[in-house]
Each structure stands twice: as C-alpha cells, then as structure tokens.
Design a protein around this motif. Structure first.
Motif, PDB file in Angstrom:
ATOM      1  N   THR A  37      52.117  37.206  35.793  1.00 57.01           N
ATOM      2  CA  THR A  37      52.307  35.898  36.397  1.00 57.01           C
ATOM      3  C   THR A  37      52.649  36.053  37.873  1.00 57.01           C
ATOM      4  OG1 THR A  37      53.120  35.012  34.310  1.00 57.01           O
ATOM      5  CG2 THR A  37      53.701  33.792  36.289  1.00 57.01           C
ATOM      6  N   GLY A  38      52.114  35.158  38.706  1.00 53.31           N
ATOM      7  CA  GLY A  38      52.420  35.197  40.126  1.00 53.31           C
ATOM      8  C   GLY A  38      53.796  34.630  40.421  1.00 53.31           C
ATOM      9  N   ILE A  39      54.558  35.343  41.243  1.00 49.41           N
ATOM     10  CA  ILE A  39      55.875  34.886  41.670  1.00 49.41           C
ATOM     11  C   ILE A  39      55.790  34.534  43.151  1.00 49.41           C
ATOM     12  CG2 ILE A  39      58.303  35.500  41.950  1.00 49.41           C
ATOM     13  CD1 ILE A  39      57.963  37.459  39.634  1.00 49.41           C
ATOM     14  N   GLU A  40      56.201  33.341  43.500  1.00 49.17           N
ATOM     15  CA  GLU A  40      56.085  32.838  44.865  1.00 49.17           C
ATOM     16  C   GLU A  40      56.606  33.860  45.885  1.00 49.17           C
ATOM     17  OE1 GLU A  40      54.767  29.707  47.377  1.00 49.17           O
ATOM     18  OE2 GLU A  40      54.600  29.945  45.204  1.00 49.17           O
ATOM     19  N   GLY A  41      55.715  34.178  46.860  1.00 47.52           N
ATOM     20  CA  GLY A  41      56.095  35.063  47.949  1.00 47.52           C
ATOM     21  C   GLY A  41      56.050  36.543  47.632  1.00 47.52           C
ATOM     22  N   GLN A  42      55.707  36.903  46.389  1.00 46.40           N
ATOM     23  CA  GLN A  42      55.686  38.314  46.013  1.00 46.40           C
ATOM     24  C   GLN A  42      54.256  38.812  45.788  1.00 46.40           C
ATOM     25  OE1 GLN A  42      58.467  39.593  43.020  1.00 46.40           O
ATOM     26  NE2 GLN A  42      60.037  38.146  43.658  1.00 46.40           N
ATOM     27  N   ARG A  43      54.094  40.132  45.850  1.00 44.38           N
ATOM     28  CA  ARG A  43      52.776  40.740  45.672  1.00 44.38           C
ATOM     29  C   ARG A  43      52.376  40.714  44.212  1.00 44.38           C
ATOM     30  NH1 ARG A  43      51.376  46.713  47.960  1.00 44.38           N
ATOM     31  NH2 ARG A  43      51.489  45.553  49.927  1.00 44.38           N
ATOM     32  N   THR A  44      51.098  40.496  43.964  1.00 44.25           N
ATOM     33  CA  THR A  44      50.556  40.515  42.605  1.00 44.25           C
ATOM     34  C   THR A  44      49.095  40.925  42.685  1.00 44.25           C
ATOM     35  OG1 THR A  44      50.303  39.235  40.552  1.00 44.25           O
ATOM     36  CG2 THR A  44      49.905  38.065  42.623  1.00 44.25           C
ATOM     37  N   GLY A  45      48.466  41.199  41.542  1.00 49.62           N
ATOM     38  CA  GLY A  45      47.097  41.694  41.556  1.00 49.62           C
ATOM     39  C   GLY A  45      46.214  41.075  40.497  1.00 49.62           C
ATOM     40  N   ILE A  46      44.901  41.269  40.673  1.00 46.96           N
ATOM     41  CA  ILE A  46      43.887  40.853  39.698  1.00 46.96           C
ATOM     42  C   ILE A  46      42.899  42.004  39.586  1.00 46.96           C
ATOM     43  CG2 ILE A  46      42.069  39.193  39.149  1.00 46.96           C
ATOM     44  CD1 ILE A  46      43.522  37.190  40.962  1.00 46.96           C
ATOM     45  N   GLN A  47      42.566  42.403  38.365  1.00 48.03           N
ATOM     46  CA  GLN A  47      41.644  43.516  38.174  1.00 48.03           C
ATOM     47  C   GLN A  47      40.268  43.022  37.749  1.00 48.03           C
ATOM     48  OE1 GLN A  47      43.314  46.455  35.507  1.00 48.03           O
ATOM     49  NE2 GLN A  47      44.295  47.557  37.191  1.00 48.03           N
ATOM     50  N   CYS A  48      39.248  43.619  38.332  1.00 44.57           N
ATOM     51  CA  CYS A  48      37.850  43.293  38.014  1.00 44.57           C
ATOM     52  C   CYS A  48      37.168  44.537  37.461  1.00 44.57           C
ATOM     53  CB  CYS A  48      37.142  42.817  39.283  1.00 44.57           C
ATOM     54  SG  CYS A  48      35.372  42.487  39.061  1.00 44.57           S
ATOM     55  N   THR A  49      36.649  44.443  36.249  1.00 43.84           N
ATOM     56  CA  THR A  49      35.920  45.553  35.628  1.00 43.84           C
ATOM     57  C   THR A  49      34.430  45.268  35.725  1.00 43.84           C
ATOM     58  OG1 THR A  49      37.751  45.981  34.107  1.00 43.84           O
ATOM     59  CG2 THR A  49      35.590  46.876  33.515  1.00 43.84           C
ATOM     60  N   ILE A  50      33.680  46.268  36.170  1.00 43.41           N
ATOM     61  CA  ILE A  50      32.243  46.124  36.401  1.00 43.41           C
ATOM     62  C   ILE A  50      31.490  46.787  35.254  1.00 43.41           C
ATOM     63  CG2 ILE A  50      30.349  46.637  37.988  1.00 43.41           C
ATOM     64  CD1 ILE A  50      32.682  47.040  40.122  1.00 43.41           C
ATOM     65  N   HIS A  51      30.577  46.051  34.637  1.00 39.45           N
ATOM     66  CA  HIS A  51      29.768  46.561  33.525  1.00 39.45           C
ATOM     67  C   HIS A  51      28.311  46.632  33.975  1.00 39.45           C
ATOM     68  CE1 HIS A  51      33.309  45.636  31.069  1.00 39.45           C
ATOM     69  NE2 HIS A  51      33.312  44.433  31.629  1.00 39.45           N
ATOM     70  N   GLY A  52      27.793  47.847  34.157  1.00 36.70           N
ATOM     71  CA  GLY A  52      26.411  47.991  34.596  1.00 36.70           C
ATOM     72  C   GLY A  52      26.331  48.396  36.054  1.00 36.70           C
ATOM     73  N   THR A  53      25.143  48.280  36.615  1.00 36.38           N
ATOM     74  CA  THR A  53      24.872  48.696  37.992  1.00 36.38           C
ATOM     75  C   THR A  53      24.906  47.491  38.916  1.00 36.38           C
ATOM     76  OG1 THR A  53      23.459  50.487  37.190  1.00 36.38           O
ATOM     77  CG2 THR A  53      23.223  49.859  39.504  1.00 36.38           C
ATOM     78  N   LEU A  54      25.674  47.588  39.976  1.00 34.41           N
ATOM     79  CA  LEU A  54      25.758  46.484  40.928  1.00 34.41           C
ATOM     80  C   LEU A  54      24.421  46.250  41.626  1.00 34.41           C
ATOM     81  CD1 LEU A  54      29.229  47.178  42.615  1.00 34.41           C
ATOM     82  CD2 LEU A  54      28.648  45.280  41.086  1.00 34.41           C
ATOM     83  N   ARG A  55      24.061  44.993  41.753  1.00 38.05           N
ATOM     84  CA  ARG A  55      22.813  44.636  42.415  1.00 38.05           C
ATOM     85  C   ARG A  55      23.054  44.131  43.832  1.00 38.05           C
ATOM     86  NH1 ARG A  55      19.170  40.038  39.669  1.00 38.05           N
ATOM     87  NH2 ARG A  55      21.147  38.955  39.954  1.00 38.05           N
ATOM     88  N   ARG A  56      24.180  43.425  44.017  1.00 29.76           N
ATOM     89  CA  ARG A  56      24.434  42.827  45.330  1.00 29.76           C
ATOM     90  C   ARG A  56      25.836  43.109  45.859  1.00 29.76           C
ATOM     91  NH1 ARG A  56      22.171  37.093  43.296  1.00 29.76           N
ATOM     92  NH2 ARG A  56      23.138  37.950  41.426  1.00 29.76           N
TER      93      ARG A  56
END
Length: 278
Positions: A37-56
């Motif tokens: 959960t995001g806490i106001e004013g503090q650092r946080t992250g989001i992870q993106c997992t890639i499935h396959g070969t990137l085209r763009r």
C-alpha cells in the motif's frame, strides 16, 4: 493541455526511446504487481513482469492513464518523462522484470490503476491492457475529547480517512496495544489482559470510539494512537496522535481535593440552599 497535445508529446517521447535499438519481432504480454500500500510521502514500487519478446518497449502509465516513463525494446535503457523527473524511476531488474519506483507517493495522482505495456497506441489500446490497483493507506486523526477524571469513564474518538488495509488498532501511552478491529471495521476485540478496562466501539465506517472504563492517570494520561495496524513499532510511533490530559482539581477548605465546579452548578447550589428561606 489538450488530449491531442498530450498524446503528441507521448509519441515524441516514445520515438526517442525507439531510436536506441531496433524493433524485435514478436509480441510481449505483461502482468503487474502493485505491491505494498502507498503511504503518503514515502517511497513505494510497482513490478512489471514481461512474458515473451518485447516488440516496442515497456511504457509505464499512472492512473489517468498518464505516460510517466518508458524503456527501449532491448529492455536495457529507461527514461522518465521530463516533467516527472525525480518523481518516478524505472529500474530494469532483469530481461523479464522491471520495477517502477514512486519516489514520494501522492494519493491524489498515484492511487488507482497502473499499467505497464509493450508500447501500445492509441489510448484505447492502452486502456485495454492488464493493470493493477495501487491502493492508499488509510489515514487517521484522533480527538482525545474531555480530560480524564481518575476512576471515571472517558472516551477517545478516531476518524478514518480512506480504505482500511489491516484494521484499526488502539495504542495507549508507551505504545501499548490495547484493542483492535478487523479490516471491514465491523468487529473489535480488546486484548485479554485489558478486558473491562478498554472497549472499542464502531460508530460508523469512518469513526470509532475507544471507551476507557476507569481512567487511570498513571497509564492513560499521555499520547494515544489509532492507526491502520502498522508495524514495526517505529512505524506506529510515527502515526498521528492526541494527548489525553488529566482533569484539573481544586483543593477544598477542608484540605481534601474536589473537582472544580462550573459557574452554573454553583448558582444551582445557591438557589437550592436559599429556597427554603424565601
């Protein structure tokens, strides 16, 4: 700025990324984890997992959707859109994973649906991509209400702003946990050793009242905290609080202590004494 201008700038941003390498055949899918959960004013992250070969190349969109950062097709270089420098940072963890770092969470713009995509345009295609919801940690504010009188019942009110993630917990001075409620804010319990001493009452989905059944100035006077179940203890201590004070006492002529009477009560007593003589 119009929507047309916004997307024109986004296309320019995208082209700058693409000149760093050559497109690769194929198509990648993505999945997201909005993590904590995001806490106001503090650092946080989001992870993106890639499935396959990137085209763009991966593009990051905050709620809106608004393009904030992007990476090239080889997934080796990422840049943040100029106006968001210092706000968002895209980190390449591996060929199949990226993390977008939100340097200082702002619930007004960062709470909601996030997307990482293999560079789709137009906007309708972006909106159709998988997403995750970045939630905001609820905030609380307290009102310690009237001063406590030794041995008497007194109260503290806790107002809740936002959606509970872990459930309200009550801490008396010394950061001692005395009671807690569930995430739905429908049921509360008092810690066993404090049964009969404290009672948490749910007034509404956005308010609770902690009843101190018999005020003890030695343990109940001081800073109280209600929060959305934060741990460790250092995090609890950083939450908003209120100070429960002790009622002022006046000393009677006999030498015994007596509570200060209000002016209206003194008038009432005076009339009661004089009435038989009128």
């Amino acid at each position: 700025m119009t929507m047309a201008m916004t997307w024109a700038l986004a296309v320019v941003f995208y082209v700058v990324l693409m000149v760093t390498d050559k497109p690769v055949a194929g198509k990648a899918g993505t999945s997201l984890d909005c993590m904590e959960t995001g806490i106001e004013g503090q650092r946080t992250g989001i992870q993106c997992t890639i499935h396959g070969t990137l085209r763009r190349g991966i593009l990051w969109f905050r709620p809106g959707p608004v393009l904030v950062a992007g990476c090239n097709t080889l997934n080796t270089v990422c840049i943040t859109e100029f106006k968001f420098l210092g706000k968002y940072t895209s980190v390449i963890d591996s060929p199949s994973q990226q993390t977008l770092v939100i340097e200082s969470f702002d619930r007004n713009v960062d709470a909601g649906e996030w997307m990482c995509t293999d560079g789709p345009f137009p906007i309708e295609e972006v909106q159709a991509q998988p997403s995750c919801r970045k939630t905001k940690l609820s905030t609380t504010s307290l009102d310690c209400m009237e001063p406590g009188i030794e041995g008497h019942t007194t109260r503290i009110q806790c107002s809740i702003n936002g959606t509970l993630r872990r459930g309200i917990q009550w801490f008396r001075p010394g950061t001692v946990l005395v009671a807690g409620c569930n995430t739905l804010n429908t049921a509360c319990t008092t810690r066993f050793k404090f049964l009969g001493k404290y009672t948490s009452v749910i007034d509404s989905p956005s308010q609770q009242t902690l009843v101190i059944e018999s005020f003890d100035r030695k343990v109940d006077a001081g800073e109280w905290i209600c929060n959305d179940g934060s741990f460790p203890i250092e995090e609890v201590q950083a939450q908003p609080s209120c100070r429960k004070t002790v009622a002022m006492l006046a000393r009677a002529k006999s030498g015994a202590c007596a509570h200060v009477a209000s002016t209206s009560m003194v008038i009432f007593w005076t009339i009661a004494i004089l009435a038989p003589n009128l």
